[in-house]
Design an enzyme around this catalytic site. Structure first.
Site, PDB file in Angstrom:
ATOM      1  N   LYS A   1      -3.076  -1.266 -13.381  1.00 24.98           N
ATOM      2  CA  LYS A   1      -4.422  -1.309 -12.789  1.00 24.98           C
ATOM      3  C   LYS A   1      -4.897   0.134 -12.672  1.00 24.98           C
ATOM      4  O   LYS A   1      -4.231   0.963 -12.057  1.00 24.98           O
ATOM      5  CB  LYS A   1      -4.368  -1.979 -11.419  1.00 24.98           C
ATOM      6  CG  LYS A   1      -5.632  -1.837 -10.581  1.00 24.98           C
ATOM      7  CD  LYS A   1      -5.381  -2.400  -9.193  1.00 24.98           C
ATOM      8  CE  LYS A   1      -6.305  -1.896  -8.137  1.00 24.98           C
ATOM      9  NZ  LYS A   1      -6.759  -0.538  -8.162  1.00 24.98           N
TER      10      LYS A   1
ATOM     11  N   ILE B   1      20.217  -9.665  31.181  1.00 29.12           N
ATOM     12  CA  ILE B   1      20.041 -10.986  30.561  1.00 29.12           C
ATOM     13  C   ILE B   1      18.544 -11.224  30.409  1.00 29.12           C
ATOM     14  O   ILE B   1      17.763 -10.878  31.293  1.00 29.12           O
ATOM     15  CB  ILE B   1      20.691 -12.080  31.439  1.00 29.12           C
ATOM     16  CG1 ILE B   1      22.203 -11.803  31.547  1.00 29.12           C
ATOM     17  CG2 ILE B   1      20.449 -13.463  30.860  1.00 29.12           C
ATOM     18  CD1 ILE B   1      22.925 -12.710  32.507  1.00 29.12           C
TER      19      ILE B   1
ATOM     20  N   GLU C   1      -3.095   5.370  -9.056  1.00 33.16           N
ATOM     21  CA  GLU C   1      -4.118   6.318  -8.632  1.00 33.16           C
ATOM     22  C   GLU C   1      -3.803   7.633  -9.309  1.00 33.16           C
ATOM     23  O   GLU C   1      -2.815   8.283  -8.987  1.00 33.16           O
ATOM     24  CB  GLU C   1      -4.115   6.450  -7.103  1.00 33.16           C
ATOM     25  CG  GLU C   1      -5.417   5.966  -6.544  1.00 33.16           C
ATOM     26  CD  GLU C   1      -5.516   6.194  -5.066  1.00 33.16           C
ATOM     27  OE1 GLU C   1      -5.406   7.349  -4.628  1.00 33.16           O
ATOM     28  OE2 GLU C   1      -5.714   5.205  -4.349  1.00 33.16           O
TER      29      GLU C   1
ATOM     30  N   ASP D   1       0.615   7.005  -6.512  1.00 34.24           N
ATOM     31  CA  ASP D   1      -0.344   8.120  -6.556  1.00 34.24           C
ATOM     32  C   ASP D   1       0.257   9.234  -7.406  1.00 34.24           C
ATOM     33  O   ASP D   1       1.282   9.798  -7.028  1.00 34.24           O
ATOM     34  CB  ASP D   1      -0.554   8.703  -5.136  1.00 34.24           C
ATOM     35  CG  ASP D   1      -1.563   7.896  -4.344  1.00 34.24           C
ATOM     36  OD1 ASP D   1      -2.174   7.003  -4.937  1.00 34.24           O
ATOM     37  OD2 ASP D   1      -1.733   8.156  -3.148  1.00 34.24           O
TER      38      ASP D   1
ATOM     39  N   HIS E   1       1.636  11.389  -1.471  1.00 33.19           N
ATOM     40  CA  HIS E   1       0.322  11.147  -0.883  1.00 33.19           C
ATOM     41  C   HIS E   1      -0.431  12.468  -0.885  1.00 33.19           C
ATOM     42  O   HIS E   1      -0.160  13.341  -0.072  1.00 33.19           O
ATOM     43  CB  HIS E   1       0.479  10.585   0.541  1.00 33.19           C
ATOM     44  CG  HIS E   1      -0.762   9.920   1.032  1.00 33.19           C
ATOM     45  ND1 HIS E   1      -0.982   9.598   2.348  1.00 33.19           N
ATOM     46  CD2 HIS E   1      -1.868   9.494   0.371  1.00 33.19           C
ATOM     47  CE1 HIS E   1      -2.162   9.008   2.463  1.00 33.19           C
ATOM     48  NE2 HIS E   1      -2.713   8.938   1.290  1.00 33.19           N
TER      49      HIS E   1
ATOM     50  N   LYS F   1      -8.284   3.173 -14.191  1.00 31.36           N
ATOM     51  CA  LYS F   1      -9.573   3.376 -14.847  1.00 31.36           C
ATOM     52  C   LYS F   1      -9.427   3.102 -16.330  1.00 31.36           C
ATOM     53  O   LYS F   1      -8.347   3.222 -16.879  1.00 31.36           O
ATOM     54  CB  LYS F   1     -10.032   4.813 -14.626  1.00 31.36           C
ATOM     55  CG  LYS F   1     -10.331   5.033 -13.175  1.00 31.36           C
ATOM     56  CD  LYS F   1     -10.460   6.483 -12.840  1.00 31.36           C
ATOM     57  CE  LYS F   1     -10.431   6.596 -11.330  1.00 31.36           C
ATOM     58  NZ  LYS F   1     -10.033   7.902 -10.906  1.00 31.36           N
TER      59      LYS F   1
ATOM     60  N   GLU G   1       1.786   0.362  -5.464  1.00 31.06           N
ATOM     61  CA  GLU G   1       0.845   1.448  -5.642  1.00 31.06           C
ATOM     62  C   GLU G   1       1.575   2.748  -5.923  1.00 31.06           C
ATOM     63  O   GLU G   1       2.641   3.007  -5.358  1.00 31.06           O
ATOM     64  CB  GLU G   1      -0.007   1.603  -4.375  1.00 31.06           C
ATOM     65  CG  GLU G   1      -1.215   2.469  -4.616  1.00 31.06           C
ATOM     66  CD  GLU G   1      -2.070   2.625  -3.369  1.00 31.06           C
ATOM     67  OE1 GLU G   1      -3.048   3.376  -3.467  1.00 31.06           O
ATOM     68  OE2 GLU G   1      -1.748   2.040  -2.324  1.00 31.06           O
TER      69      GLU G   1
ATOM     70  N   HIS H   1       0.853  -1.199   0.000  1.00 32.96           N
ATOM     71  CA  HIS H   1       0.000   0.000   0.000  1.00 32.96           C
ATOM     72  C   HIS H   1       0.887   1.247   0.000  1.00 32.96           C
ATOM     73  O   HIS H   1       1.868   1.294   0.732  1.00 32.96           O
ATOM     74  CB  HIS H   1      -0.881  -0.017   1.264  1.00 32.96           C
ATOM     75  CG  HIS H   1      -1.639   1.250   1.494  1.00 32.96           C
ATOM     76  ND1 HIS H   1      -1.388   2.092   2.570  1.00 32.96           N
ATOM     77  CD2 HIS H   1      -2.645   1.837   0.791  1.00 32.96           C
ATOM     78  CE1 HIS H   1      -2.226   3.129   2.509  1.00 32.96           C
ATOM     79  NE2 HIS H   1      -2.994   3.004   1.458  1.00 32.96           N
ATOM     80  N   ASN H   2       0.527   2.246  -0.825  1.00 34.30           N
ATOM     81  CA  ASN H   2       1.313   3.494  -0.889  1.00 34.30           C
ATOM     82  C   ASN H   2       2.818   3.193  -0.840  1.00 34.30           C
ATOM     83  O   ASN H   2       3.547   3.673   0.032  1.00 34.30           O
ATOM     84  CB  ASN H   2       0.934   4.442   0.262  1.00 34.30           C
ATOM     85  CG  ASN H   2      -0.449   5.061   0.035  1.00 34.30           C
ATOM     86  OD1 ASN H   2      -1.057   4.851  -1.015  1.00 34.30           O
ATOM     87  ND2 ASN H   2      -0.940   5.802   0.997  1.00 34.30           N
TER      88      ASN H   2
ATOM     89  N   ASP I   1       8.547  -9.620  31.242  1.00 38.75           N
ATOM     90  CA  ASP I   1       8.711  -8.473  32.131  1.00 38.75           C
ATOM     91  C   ASP I   1       7.437  -8.356  32.951  1.00 38.75           C
ATOM     92  O   ASP I   1       6.358  -8.172  32.388  1.00 38.75           O
ATOM     93  CB  ASP I   1       8.910  -7.202  31.281  1.00 38.75           C
ATOM     94  CG  ASP I   1       9.457  -6.060  32.118  1.00 38.75           C
ATOM     95  OD1 ASP I   1       9.075  -5.988  33.307  1.00 38.75           O
ATOM     96  OD2 ASP I   1      10.243  -5.257  31.585  1.00 38.75           O
TER      97      ASP I   1
END
Length: 561
Positions: free
Chosen positions: A241, A449, A192, A145, A158, A243, A143, A113-114, A506
């Site tokens: 990919k 440790i 995009e 943009d 973005h 339109k 991807e 993604h992005n 912990d």
């Protein structure tokens, strides 16, 4: 000699020694037959066991004398157990082992993604490095943009945020250079596009000029597809990919004049803006040149499974946000699985995840979604699952879905156990024996440790999701011994991933992460195995490992008459 003694004391593995003694009559060596017994009884190696035994002796026995006698010493035995053949991961599945001639929608596809972001989604840096890293990890869906940039050159960032910008041309040349270094199979470039007509023309030109033959601009046989082509047929091809104006058949016969369909953009407001621009602007050649590059991945808005079925166009693809996908899985699980047997679906993270966090890809894979886009730059359980699933099949970025997810009439629903085939659950029994040279936790005090514990997690259909952990061992990261047995029931093992996590216990705050290893259940080898741990970002951290014993018990078959 003192050093040799010191080294031997340091690397001595009592638990391996006692296993060796169990199968060795004289306690000094395993004869060829004794090794064959071990491989058959414990490692469940059934075919060609004698050839395998000879091979292991030749490969891992350090002593020439023992090799000449076809025997394996205790040192050789340990070397075998620590080798790729002694790993929990079936080494035959590391290579390309699946059928690659099925339609694209029959595979899970490693997706980012992005991809241009290497930090967060608001102020983070955009970088070519994001593409290089993703491609080297075997990612097959990237991807980008695109926005109008200065001097008529489109840029990538973005939109409407403060993330830095990179020229589109650089992204495309990086893609041309790195696309097929890790895998020969097709790359899908999810575009995009927010550019004006003029710069769309530039986008199309740059894609064609820089990628040349690699860019797919026509169907594989020149005809309208009744199903998607296979990864094998699309080797070394980059698919766009985006339109598309009109339908695929119009492009093949001549230009169409249908108004473009606006896809589910990752952002509603952007989509509205796009619609307005398209109505106003003249659709001109620019868009059509770009549109012609879209062949098998035409973005369409998702308007329900029935609507998609009525149109029945395998080359269309819808993008859904994680929330929308979750709702569909909840309300229409089986329809979603069926839809994904013949058409691609892309899932992307919610717009609220501005910190680049991820959602679990598992719930999307459970419904057969192929393109489950994750923020590759964010380490954690979600990326471990992604790396775990795609570490098989030659790391090629495509993993064949199980048969019940490829059959258009399937009844499978990930949320409804009554739809699952099979005679009952498979039992996975894991004896966590010991750990070796576990790394220290970053940023801890000198001399600290760790107190390690092991957690085993099952990620699969909701009924199979489970985790169990061992007790913690105080102050021993060097050779902790747990000797604890964990057991799991798997109803749909074909979809299950198993994640082994080591943490530093912990009692006052959250446990610290030490190392992990994730793999698909289908790739697990039974018997005495080493698990070679990986760091938070998925890189190996030798010699850190876990030593385990694995048993897989199939349910009894139907009664024989």
């Amino acid at each position: 000699e003192e050093f040799v003694l010191f080294y031997k004391a340091l690397t001595e593995r009592k638990e391996v020694q006692s296993l060796f003694q169990e199968f060795s009559e004289d306690g000094k060596k395993l004869t060829l037959l004794e090794l064959v017994d071990f491989l058959r009884q414990e490692q469940l190696e059934e075919e060609g066991t004698e050839e395998l035994a000879m091979e292991l002796i030749d490969k891992y026995e350090p002593s020439e004398t023992a090799r000449a006698r076809h025997a394996l010493s205790a040192d050789g035995f340990l070397m075998y157990l620590c080798s790729p053949e002694g790993s929990i991961f079936n080494s035959q599945h590391r290579a390309l082992w699946q059928d690659m001639t099925q339609p694209l929608c029959h595979y899970f596809i490693s997706s980012s993604h992005n991809t241009y972001l290497i930090e967060d989604q608001i102020r983070g840096q955009s970088s070519i490095e994001g593409y290089i890293r993703a491609l080297k990890r075997g990612c097959r869906c990237l991807e980008v943009d695109c926005w109008d940039g200065p001097n008529g050159e489109p840029i990538v960032y973005h939109g409407h945020t403060f993330t830095s910008k990179i020229p589109f041309r650089e992204v495309v040349s990086t893609l041309g250079k790195y696309a097929f270094q890790a895998s020969d199979f097709p790359v899908i470039l999810s575009l995009e596009n927010h550019c004006s007509m003029e710069q769309q023309e530039v986008l199309a030109q740059q894609l064609k000029d820089i990628l040349g033959e690699q860019l797919l601009t026509a169907t594989t046989d020149g005809r309208v597809p009744t199903q998607l082509p296979s990864p094998e047929e699309l080797k070394h091809k980059i698919l766009l990919k985006g339109k598309k104006i009109g339908r695929l058949e119009d492009t093949l016969d001549g230009p169409g004049d249908e108004a473009p369909d606006v896809s589910d953009d990752d952002n509603g407001a952007e989509a509205e803006e796009e619609k307005r621009r398209m109505k106003v602007g003249d659709l001109g050649w620019g868009l059509s040149a770009l549109s012609d590059c879209v062949v098998y991945c035409k973005n369409v808005s998702f308007r329900g499974f029935q609507e998609a079925r009525n149109h029945s166009r395998p080359s269309e693809i819808s993008s859904l946000s994680e929330a929308k996908a979750r709702k569909l899985i909840r309300d229409a699980g089986n329809e979603f699985v069926r839809h994904n047997t013949w058409q691609l679906t892309r899932i992307y993270p919610s717009g609220m995840r501005t910190d680049s966090s991820n959602y679990s890809p598992q719930e999307m894979w459970n419904a057969g979604c192929q393109i489950v886009a994750l923020n590759f730059q964010t380490a954690g359980m979600e990326m471990d699952l992604c790396d775990g699933l795609f570490s098989q099949n030659g790391h090629c970025g495509y993993v064949l879905k199980p048969p019940f997810m490829r059959d258009e009439g399937t009844l499978f629903n990930p949320n409804d156990p009554s739809t699952w085939q099979g005679t009952g659950p498979v039992t996975l029994t894991i004896q966590v024996i010991s750990g070796q040279q576990l790394p220290k936790v970053a940023n801890t005090k000198d001399g600290a440790i760790i107190d390690p514990l092991v957690r085993v997690e099952i990620h699969g259909v909701p009924a199979d999701q489970a985790h169990q952990e061992t007790k913690y061992i105080e102050n021993n990261g060097f050779n902790p011994h747990w000797d604890e047995t964990l057991q799991f029931q798997l109803h749909v093992p074909q979809l299950a991933l198993v994640r082994f996590v080591v943490e530093d216990y912990d009692k006052t705050s959250r446990n610290d992460f030490v190392g992990q290893f994730t793999l698909a259940f289908a790739n697990i080898k039974p018997g005495y195995r080493h698990i070679h741990l990986l760091s938070k970002d998925g890189t190996s951290i030798p010699p850190s490992s876990l030593f385990v014993h694995i048993r897989i018990t199939e349910p009894p078959g139907p009664e024989q008459d």
